[in-house]
Design a protein around this motif. Structure first.
Motif, PDB file in Angstrom:
ATOM      1  N   ASN A 205       0.706  -1.037  -0.094  1.00 44.97           N
ATOM      2  CA  ASN A 205      -0.029   0.076  -0.064  1.00 44.97           C
ATOM      3  C   ASN A 205       0.852   1.196  -0.094  1.00 44.97           C
ATOM      4  OD1 ASN A 205      -3.043  -0.519   0.561  1.00 44.97           O
ATOM      5  ND2 ASN A 205      -2.106  -2.101   1.211  1.00 44.97           N
ATOM      6  N   GLU A 206       2.078   1.063   0.770  1.00 44.94           N
ATOM      7  CA  GLU A 206       2.887   2.341   0.637  1.00 44.94           C
ATOM      8  C   GLU A 206       3.587   2.850  -0.942  1.00 44.94           C
ATOM      9  OE1 GLU A 206       4.229   4.447   3.041  1.00 44.94           O
ATOM     10  OE2 GLU A 206       2.648   3.885   4.201  1.00 44.94           O
ATOM     11  N   LEU A 207       3.788   1.544  -1.454  1.00 47.10           N
ATOM     12  CA  LEU A 207       4.140   1.683  -2.847  1.00 47.10           C
ATOM     13  C   LEU A 207       3.269   2.091  -3.824  1.00 47.10           C
ATOM     14  CD1 LEU A 207       6.582  -1.454  -3.224  1.00 47.10           C
ATOM     15  CD2 LEU A 207       7.299   0.934  -3.272  1.00 47.10           C
ATOM     16  N   LEU A 208       1.973   1.526  -3.705  1.00 50.01           N
ATOM     17  CA  LEU A 208       0.813   2.097  -4.029  1.00 50.01           C
ATOM     18  C   LEU A 208       0.630   3.502  -4.355  1.00 50.01           C
ATOM     19  CD1 LEU A 208      -1.587   0.989  -6.078  1.00 50.01           C
ATOM     20  CD2 LEU A 208      -2.836   0.344  -4.127  1.00 50.01           C
ATOM     21  N   THR A 209       0.571   4.122  -3.149  1.00 50.51           N
ATOM     22  CA  THR A 209       0.349   5.530  -2.916  1.00 50.51           C
ATOM     23  C   THR A 209       1.547   6.290  -3.511  1.00 50.51           C
ATOM     24  OG1 THR A 209      -0.452   5.192  -0.515  1.00 50.51           O
ATOM     25  CG2 THR A 209       0.433   7.296  -1.192  1.00 50.51           C
ATOM     26  N   ALA A 210       2.762   5.907  -3.456  1.00 51.88           N
ATOM     27  CA  ALA A 210       3.861   6.436  -4.129  1.00 51.88           C
ATOM     28  C   ALA A 210       3.756   6.222  -5.896  1.00 51.88           C
ATOM     29  CB  ALA A 210       5.280   5.628  -3.654  1.00 51.88           C
ATOM     30  N   HIS A 211       3.229   5.212  -6.149  1.00 59.38           N
ATOM     31  CA  HIS A 211       3.056   5.025  -7.582  1.00 59.38           C
ATOM     32  C   HIS A 211       1.854   5.931  -8.243  1.00 59.38           C
ATOM     33  CE1 HIS A 211       1.672   2.816 -11.281  1.00 59.38           C
ATOM     34  NE2 HIS A 211       2.857   2.386 -11.589  1.00 59.38           N
ATOM     35  N   LYS A 212       0.943   6.326  -7.463  1.00 55.18           N
ATOM     36  CA  LYS A 212       0.019   7.373  -7.968  1.00 55.18           C
ATOM     37  C   LYS A 212       0.623   8.434  -8.202  1.00 55.18           C
ATOM     38  CE  LYS A 212      -4.042   4.894  -5.551  1.00 55.18           C
ATOM     39  NZ  LYS A 212      -5.017   4.782  -4.639  1.00 55.18           N
ATOM     40  N   ALA A 213       1.499   8.914  -7.445  1.00 55.35           N
ATOM     41  CA  ALA A 213       2.095  10.237  -7.607  1.00 55.35           C
ATOM     42  C   ALA A 213       3.215  10.212  -8.721  1.00 55.35           C
ATOM     43  CB  ALA A 213       2.552  10.788  -6.261  1.00 55.35           C
ATOM     44  N   LYS A 214       4.060   9.178  -8.634  1.00 53.94           N
ATOM     45  CA  LYS A 214       5.340   9.026  -9.463  1.00 53.94           C
ATOM     46  C   LYS A 214       5.513   7.773 -10.123  1.00 53.94           C
ATOM     47  CE  LYS A 214       6.695  13.333  -8.333  1.00 53.94           C
ATOM     48  NZ  LYS A 214       7.923  13.539  -7.770  1.00 53.94           N
ATOM     49  N   PRO A 215       4.574   7.285 -11.022  1.00 57.12           N
ATOM     50  CA  PRO A 215       4.551   5.875 -11.470  1.00 57.12           C
ATOM     51  C   PRO A 215       5.776   5.658 -12.314  1.00 57.12           C
ATOM     52  CG  PRO A 215       3.150   7.451 -12.838  1.00 57.12           C
ATOM     53  CD  PRO A 215       3.356   8.223 -11.740  1.00 57.12           C
ATOM     54  N   GLN A 216       6.431   6.417 -12.984  1.00 57.71           N
ATOM     55  CA  GLN A 216       7.626   6.040 -13.682  1.00 57.71           C
ATOM     56  C   GLN A 216       8.836   5.843 -12.757  1.00 57.71           C
ATOM     57  OE1 GLN A 216       7.791   5.045 -17.012  1.00 57.71           O
ATOM     58  NE2 GLN A 216       9.756   4.037 -16.023  1.00 57.71           N
ATOM     59  N   GLU A 217       9.093   6.645 -11.613  1.00 67.27           N
ATOM     60  CA  GLU A 217      10.003   6.568 -10.561  1.00 67.27           C
ATOM     61  C   GLU A 217      10.092   5.172  -9.978  1.00 67.27           C
ATOM     62  OE1 GLU A 217       8.328   9.314 -11.390  1.00 67.27           O
ATOM     63  OE2 GLU A 217       9.418  10.994 -11.536  1.00 67.27           O
ATOM     64  N   VAL A 218       8.681   5.015  -9.446  1.00 64.20           N
ATOM     65  CA  VAL A 218       8.417   3.772  -8.615  1.00 64.20           C
ATOM     66  C   VAL A 218       8.720   2.362  -9.648  1.00 64.20           C
ATOM     67  CG1 VAL A 218       6.861   2.246  -7.482  1.00 64.20           C
ATOM     68  CG2 VAL A 218       6.808   4.569  -7.180  1.00 64.20           C
ATOM     69  N   ALA A 219       8.302   2.301 -10.770  1.00 63.52           N
ATOM     70  CA  ALA A 219       8.487   1.264 -11.868  1.00 63.52           C
ATOM     71  C   ALA A 219      10.053   1.265 -11.928  1.00 63.52           C
ATOM     72  CB  ALA A 219       8.098   1.666 -13.179  1.00 63.52           C
ATOM     73  N   ASP A 220      10.998   2.329 -12.093  1.00 57.77           N
ATOM     74  CA  ASP A 220      12.274   2.295 -12.166  1.00 57.77           C
ATOM     75  C   ASP A 220      13.039   1.646 -10.991  1.00 57.77           C
ATOM     76  OD1 ASP A 220      11.925   3.319 -14.802  1.00 57.77           O
ATOM     77  OD2 ASP A 220      12.543   5.329 -14.155  1.00 57.77           O
ATOM     78  N   TRP A 221      12.431   2.140  -9.945  1.00 62.79           N
ATOM     79  CA  TRP A 221      12.948   1.561  -8.415  1.00 62.79           C
ATOM     80  C   TRP A 221      12.902   0.092  -8.175  1.00 62.79           C
ATOM     81  CZ3 TRP A 221      11.098  -0.159  -3.839  1.00 62.79           C
ATOM     82  CH2 TRP A 221      11.850  -0.086  -2.536  1.00 62.79           C
ATOM     83  N   LEU A 222      11.533  -0.365  -8.938  1.00 60.67           N
ATOM     84  CA  LEU A 222      11.087  -1.798  -8.677  1.00 60.67           C
ATOM     85  C   LEU A 222      11.993  -2.546  -9.765  1.00 60.67           C
ATOM     86  CD1 LEU A 222       7.530  -1.675  -7.871  1.00 60.67           C
ATOM     87  CD2 LEU A 222       9.117  -2.365  -6.324  1.00 60.67           C
ATOM     88  N   ALA A 223      12.464  -1.974 -10.950  1.00 59.18           N
ATOM     89  CA  ALA A 223      13.045  -2.587 -12.096  1.00 59.18           C
ATOM     90  C   ALA A 223      14.695  -3.152 -11.480  1.00 59.18           C
ATOM     91  CB  ALA A 223      13.154  -1.816 -13.362  1.00 59.18           C
ATOM     92  N   ASP A 224      15.095  -2.486 -10.525  1.00 59.11           N
ATOM     93  CA  ASP A 224      16.319  -2.712 -10.066  1.00 59.11           C
ATOM     94  C   ASP A 224      16.201  -4.247  -9.070  1.00 59.11           C
ATOM     95  OD1 ASP A 224      18.848  -3.412  -8.920  1.00 59.11           O
ATOM     96  OD2 ASP A 224      18.909  -1.289  -7.900  1.00 59.11           O
TER      97      ASP A 224
END
Length: 344
Positions: A205-224
């Motif tokens: 849920n914390e990541l979901l909140t962050a993803h709503k605001a900055k989806p690409q940044e969260v996606a890049d972070w999880l890609a590592d």
């Protein structure tokens, strides 16, 4: 010779046989019960709670999460509404005739006391060894988070609201909301959860909140793939993403109850009086003012923060967040001891 004596032996046997369908008349059907079933039936009792003691050698320690007051309250709520559906297991207390010791079911026992019940359904099982409790606790895996999410979706599809589900299950609304979110995760978060990289629902849920605001940044972070997903790392990610962003004008001031936008309308902010044509001039920051107040409290020895943006279910209650585990829960305000007021 009389008519009776004229009958042949086999004829006499036939005439003495009474009508009874398949010949079951007079037979005790209880004798057909399996011995084990009959024994289990006799072992099931409705016992007074006052006659039951907890096992002093209970393998779960008192600080076990399952024994926390809010967890016992959840169980107690369901017991108050629906009763104890699965009987507890007890054995006779050799030191107190007429009393019993719990083999399995300490939480149901405590929940019944919380619900102010006088009795509880129990099975008396004197064939007990200490490892029985350990095996029961280890093997009691319950539902997975995905299974819970699917069940919530099914209930909601049938017309139930999240609040109804929470009440029926004896869980907090936050518990239902957090699990329901698993049904509509962005692919990048869903992949991390399904692969086992994320096991904590709170982190999802914390990541979901962050993803709503900055989806690409969260996606890049999880890609590592080498990035560990922990409470600490997700907290740092959110702080990094929020750094440099403007404060939400709808943030409520903890002291006057107004949003930043309302404060501006009241003239607290920044224009020179009598000169509406000029741009707002920044004021010197007041070191005595707190922009965003965080109220820290202590509940049952745990450091928590008061959640001021969630409406409690009734007067006298409030939502709190455990500062260590991140778990959100509802509790009585009288159980909270205020320890600090800090700036967030």
């Amino acid at each position: 010779m009389s008519a009776n004596t004229d009958k042949k032996p086999q004829e006499a046997a036939v005439t003495t046989k009474k009508a009874g369908g398949m010949g079951l008349a007079g037979m005790k059907l209880s004798g057909l019960l399996k011995p084990q079933a009959a024994a289990e039936e006799s072992a099931l009792k409705e016992l007074e709670l006052s006659l039951i003691d907890e096992d002093p050698h209970q393998p779960r320690l008192e600080d076990n999460p399952g024994f926390r007051p809010e967890m016992i309250a959840e169980i107690g709520t369901t017991i108050k509404d629906r009763g104890v559906k699965t009987p507890i297991s007890v054995r006779e207390n050799p030191d107190k005739p007429g009393h019993y010791i719990i083999n399995d079911g300490a939480r149901r026992y405590r929940g019944s006391k919380w619900a102010e019940k006088n009795t509880i359904r129990a099975i008396v099982d004197n064939d007990f060894v200490p490892d029985d409790q350990v095996v029961a606790n280890i093997q009691r895996e319950g539902h997975t988070a995905r299974e819970i999410a699917k069940l919530i979706a099914q209930r909601m599809a049938s017309g139930m609201k999240k609040g109804e589900i929470a009440k029926r299950w004896g869980k907090s609304p936050a518990y239902v909301t957090q699990h329901a979110a698993l049904n509509n995760l962005p692919p990048v978060i869903a992949q991390a959860f399904d692969s086992g990289r994320i096991a904590d629902i709170t982190l999802v849920n914390e990541l979901l909140t962050a993803h709503k605001a900055k989806p690409q940044e969260v996606a890049d972070w999880l890609a590592d793939e080498s990035q560990e997903i922990t409470r600490g790392s997700v907290k740092l990610l959110r702080e990094f993403l929020e750094e440099g962003t403007d404060r939400d004008p709808n943030t409520v001031d903890a002291f006057n109850g107004k949003t930043d936008a309302e404060n501006d309308e009241d003239g607290e902010g920044d224009q020179d009086p009598g000169d509406s044509g000029r741009k707002k001039t920044p004021k010197e920051p007041d070191p005595t003012k707190i922009k965003k107040a965080i109220v820290q409290v202590e509940i049952n020895g745990d450091l928590c923060r008061l959640i001021q943006t969630k409406r409690p279910s009734e007067t006298g209650l409030a939502y709190f967040k455990n500062e260590i585990s991140g778990e959100e829960f509802e509790a009585d305000l009288t159980t909270a001891k205020m320890v600090a007021l800090v700036e967030g």
